[in-house]
Motif scaffolding. Structure first.
Motif, short mmCIF file in Angstrom:
data_model
loop_
_atom_site.label_atom_id
_atom_site.label_comp_id
_atom_site.label_asym_id
_atom_site.label_seq_id
_atom_site.Cartn_x
_atom_site.Cartn_y
_atom_site.Cartn_z
N ASP A 62 23.46 -31.50 -25.84
CA ASP A 62 23.47 -32.47 -26.92
C ASP A 62 22.21 -33.33 -26.89
N PHE A 63 21.85 -33.81 -28.05
CA PHE A 63 20.74 -34.75 -28.19
C PHE A 63 21.17 -35.85 -29.14
N THR A 64 20.96 -37.10 -28.76
CA THR A 64 21.30 -38.22 -29.64
C THR A 64 20.04 -39.04 -29.91
N GLY A 65 19.93 -39.46 -31.14
CA GLY A 65 18.80 -40.28 -31.54
C GLY A 65 18.72 -40.38 -33.05
N ASP A 66 17.67 -40.99 -33.53
CA ASP A 66 17.42 -41.14 -34.96
C ASP A 66 16.29 -40.19 -35.33
N LEU A 67 16.64 -39.05 -35.90
CA LEU A 67 15.66 -38.00 -36.18
C LEU A 67 14.77 -38.32 -37.36
N SER A 68 14.96 -39.47 -37.98
CA SER A 68 14.03 -39.90 -39.02
C SER A 68 12.85 -40.66 -38.42
N THR A 69 12.82 -40.78 -37.08
CA THR A 69 11.68 -41.37 -36.39
C THR A 69 10.91 -40.25 -35.69
N ALA A 71 9.30 -40.28 -32.88
CA ALA A 71 9.54 -40.22 -31.44
C ALA A 71 10.78 -39.40 -31.12
N ASP A 72 11.86 -39.63 -31.85
CA ASP A 72 13.10 -38.90 -31.57
C ASP A 72 13.02 -37.45 -32.05
N ALA A 73 12.35 -37.21 -33.16
CA ALA A 73 12.16 -35.83 -33.62
C ALA A 73 11.40 -35.03 -32.57
N GLN A 74 10.34 -35.61 -32.03
CA GLN A 74 9.56 -34.94 -30.99
C GLN A 74 10.39 -34.72 -29.74
N SER A 75 11.18 -35.72 -29.37
CA SER A 75 12.00 -35.61 -28.16
C SER A 75 13.04 -34.50 -28.30
N CYS A 76 13.60 -34.35 -29.50
CA CYS A 76 14.61 -33.32 -29.72
C CYS A 76 14.01 -31.93 -29.55
N VAL A 77 12.86 -31.69 -30.16
CA VAL A 77 12.22 -30.39 -30.04
C VAL A 77 11.77 -30.13 -28.60
N LYS A 78 11.23 -31.15 -27.96
CA LYS A 78 10.81 -31.00 -26.56
C LYS A 78 11.98 -30.66 -25.65
N LEU A 79 13.14 -31.26 -25.93
CA LEU A 79 14.33 -30.96 -25.12
C LEU A 79 14.72 -29.49 -25.26
N ALA A 80 14.71 -28.97 -26.48
CA ALA A 80 15.06 -27.56 -26.68
C ALA A 80 14.12 -26.65 -25.90
N VAL A 81 12.83 -26.92 -25.97
CA VAL A 81 11.84 -26.08 -25.29
C VAL A 81 11.94 -26.24 -23.77
N LYS A 82 12.18 -27.46 -23.32
CA LYS A 82 12.30 -27.70 -21.88
C LYS A 82 13.52 -26.99 -21.30
N GLU A 83 14.66 -27.10 -21.98
CA GLU A 83 15.90 -26.54 -21.46
C GLU A 83 16.01 -25.02 -21.66
N PHE A 84 15.48 -24.53 -22.78
CA PHE A 84 15.70 -23.13 -23.13
C PHE A 84 14.41 -22.30 -23.27
N PHE A 123 11.84 -33.73 -43.03
CA PHE A 123 10.38 -33.64 -43.02
C PHE A 123 9.85 -33.68 -41.59
N LEU A 124 10.29 -34.67 -40.82
CA LEU A 124 9.77 -34.82 -39.46
C LEU A 124 10.21 -33.69 -38.54
N MET A 125 11.48 -33.31 -38.63
CA MET A 125 11.95 -32.22 -37.76
C MET A 125 11.22 -30.92 -38.08
N SER A 126 10.99 -30.65 -39.35
CA SER A 126 10.26 -29.43 -39.72
C SER A 126 8.82 -29.51 -39.23
N LYS A 127 8.18 -30.63 -39.43
CA LYS A 127 6.79 -30.83 -39.00
C LYS A 127 6.63 -30.61 -37.50
N VAL A 128 7.55 -31.18 -36.72
CA VAL A 128 7.45 -31.10 -35.26
C VAL A 128 7.84 -29.71 -34.76
N ALA A 129 8.82 -29.09 -35.42
CA ALA A 129 9.32 -27.79 -34.95
C ALA A 129 8.38 -26.64 -35.28
#
Length: 289
Positions: A62-69, A71-84, A123-129
């Motif tokens: 799980d990941f919790t945060g505000d994905l409209s920021t 910082a959190d969008a980047q952290s979410c993508v980084k978590l996926a890559v780090k873990e998997f 927008f941010l999640m797509s940009k970062v991913a």
């Protein structure tokens, strides 16, 4: 329990993954072999959904945060890559439905809240991913709506945000094909979540009745029925599909008048489905800080 392999070895992020359609997508993907990041607000039951997936033999965090920021969008993508180790699929499912009102009475607060959570997060999640999706030749699937295609009375701003998403995903599909990334959209109609019940969402009982009558199939769809379409688009079965808007709406966008009462009884019965969904009615509709 993993029962299929349509997404074997794939890694997916599902935003708004704790409730409603998002929960169904997470569980459906895990059932088909994907490793899933269940993302949502801190008070969403994302940890519960991830735990329920693991209890069935699937893989999820799980990941919790505000994905409209950013910082959190980047952290979410980084978590996926780090873990998997990679990212194959981004599901921009997160969105809000805070108010039902005539435009002259619609609050600026609700409008700004939708821009933030319906548009900026995608927008941010797509940009970062995208840099990670370029590596895997992955895909993005975003949530649209019947409202984005035909508009919806007393929800004109909500329909506007979804109309943006429809055009956004088409533009992405064209520009990202050069990198091997497919981009599609799923447009739900009235679905059996917190949003479409007077007791848990902003609709009143009259609106709920009208909504069902306007749907040729005479009922709400289930979250799992929507998740099934996400699964197809995320899988290699949709290898020649990009820039598509798949409406999962019981026919409401092509209906004329209150035709739901004429539906055959076989259409009015919701399918039982396979997923054990526990949070389909927990989606927030009020504005949260």
């Amino acid at each position: 329990m993993i029962t299929g392999n349509r997404l074997k070895d794939k890694v997916a992020i599902v935003t708004g993954g704790g409730t409603g359609i998002g929960e169904a997508i997470c569980k459906k993907f895990a059932q088909e072999g994907a490793r899933v990041v269940v993302a949502g607000f801190p008070d969403d039951p994302v940890a519960k959904v991830a735990k329920e997936i693991k209890e069935k033999g699937g893989t999820a965090i799980d990941f919790t945060g505000d994905l409209s920021t950013m910082a959190d969008a980047q952290s979410c993508v980084k978590l996926a890559v780090k873990e998997f180790g990679k990212l194959d699929i981004l599901i921009n499912n997160a969105g809000v439905f805070p108010e039902v009102n005539l435009l002259q009475d619609y609050s600026e607060e609700a409008f700004d809240y939708m821009i933030k959570n319906n548009l900026r997060s995608a927008f941010l999640m797509s940009k970062v991913a995208l840099p990670e999706l370029h590596k895997t030749k992955g895909n993005i699937i975003s949530a649209g709506s019947e409202a984005g295609k035909i508009g919806i009375a007393q929800n004109a701003p909500y329909g506007g945000t979804k109309g943006f998403m429809h055009a956004f995903i088409k533009g992405l599909a064209v520009e990202q094909a050069q990198f091997g990334v497919r981009c599609n959209l799923v447009g739900p109609g009235p679905i059996d979540t917190a949003w479409t019940h007077a007791s848990t969402g902003p609709m009143d009982s009259k609106m709920v009745k009208t909504m069902k009558e306007a749907t040729p199939m005479g009922r709400r769809g289930t979250p799992e029925e929507v998740a099934n379409v996400y699964l197809f688009l995320a899988s290699e079965e949709a290898s020649y599909v990009t820039g598509a808007l798949y409406m999962v709406d019981g026919g409401i966008t092509v209906a004329k008048g209150g035709v739901g009462g004429q539906a055959d009884s076989s259409m009015k019965d919701e399918p039982d489905g396979e997923l054990k969904l526990k949070h389909s009615k927990e989606g927030h509709t009020e504005i949260r800080e």
